[in-house]
Design a protein around this motif. Structure first.
Motif, short mmCIF file in Angstrom:
data_model
loop_
_atom_site.label_atom_id
_atom_site.label_comp_id
_atom_site.label_asym_id
_atom_site.label_seq_id
_atom_site.Cartn_x
_atom_site.Cartn_y
_atom_site.Cartn_z
N TYR A 116 -3.21 0.69 -3.68
CA TYR A 116 -2.71 -0.67 -3.46
C TYR A 116 -2.05 -1.18 -4.73
CZ TYR A 116 -5.35 -0.63 0.84
OH TYR A 116 -5.83 -0.30 2.09
N ARG B 192 0.84 -1.18 0.00
CA ARG B 192 0.00 0.00 0.00
C ARG B 192 0.88 1.24 0.00
NH1 ARG B 192 -3.50 0.90 5.30
NH2 ARG B 192 -3.36 3.06 4.60
N SER C 106 -6.01 4.31 0.47
CA SER C 106 -4.64 4.22 -0.02
C SER C 106 -4.66 3.76 -1.47
CB SER C 106 -3.86 3.21 0.83
OG SER C 106 -2.47 3.28 0.56
N GLN D 36 -7.61 2.68 5.80
CA GLN D 36 -7.25 1.84 4.66
C GLN D 36 -7.38 2.57 3.32
OE1 GLN D 36 -9.90 -1.48 5.86
NE2 GLN D 36 -8.04 -2.74 5.93
#
Lengths: 114, 113
Positions: B89, B36, B87, B85
């Motif tokens: 990836y 990430r 982000s 979370q």
């Protein structure tokens, strides 16, 4: 533990100039590999150049070359005749021969100015 | 040769929802990785796999799960999504240890609201 340090968070140079990005790493290993990755605004990660630690000769890919100083644990990237398309985040990375994972530095944001 | 393919490219999730980020490679690489990248930051390893049936945690595995039932596929599962979370990836692969760098996918931008 191995670490990779890029001491220049951000740099700007004029188009056509030469620029050098710094990278140092810390390891007690003798067999390892070093990489420079480029991440342009498109965010795609692109492998620019790689260097094997057992090779004394510095790697070169067109306008990109490295200055690998094993004793000093230094691995700088030189970009010659810089172009606007070189504007990107550049990551230095390290991998021991026997390790599953590549360790990345925090990156240097490079701006090429017209 | 497609390389590493990630889907979707963008996704917005609500807090508490779950989703799976897909990653497929057609290079017969044994090693696969999930990273990430938070805004303006470097890459943090979430999970990795050295072959089908084998997975291992990276530095930030909490809130994620993975599986590797085939050489080609390495999906990342987010359970009970949280704003932390949010982000980008990246999935990556390589044929073996050592001298090979990663081949990266184009990334998935995930926003949790």
């Amino acid at each position: 533990a191995q670490t990779v340090t890029q001491s220049q968070p951000e740099m700007s140079v004029q188009e056509a100039e030469t620029v050098t990005l710094s990278c140092t790493y810390d390891t007690s290993e003798n067999n390892y590999y070093l990489f420079w990755y480029k991440q342009p605004p498109s965010r795609q990660m692109i492998l620019v150049i790689r260097q094997e630690a057992y090779k004394q000769q510095n790697a070169t890919e067109n306008r990109f070359s490295v200055n690998f100083q094993k004793a000093a644990k230094s691995f700088s990237l030189k970009i010659s005749d810089s172009q606007l398309g070189d504007t990107a985040m550049y990551f230095c990375a390290f991998n021991m021969n026997r390790d599953d994972k590549i360790i990345f530095g925090k990156g240097t944001r490079l701006h090429i100015l017209p | 040769n497609a390389g590493v393919t990630q889907t979707p490219k963008f996704r917005i999730l609500k807090i508490g929802q779950s989703m799976t980020l897909q990653c497929t490679q057609d290079m017969n690489h044994n090693y696969m990785y999930w990273y990430r990248q938070d805004p303006g930051m470097g890459l943090k390893l979430i999970y990795y796999s050295v072959g089908a049936g084998i997975t291992d945690k990276g530095e930030v595995p909490n809130g994620y799960n993975v599986s590797r039932s085939t050489t080609e596929d390495f999906p990342l599962r987010l359970e009970l999504a949280a704003p932390s979370q949010t982000s980008v990836y990246f999935c990556a692969s390589r044929p073996r240890q050592g001298d090979y760098g990663y081949t990266f996918g184009s990334g998935t931008r995930l926003t949790v609201v």
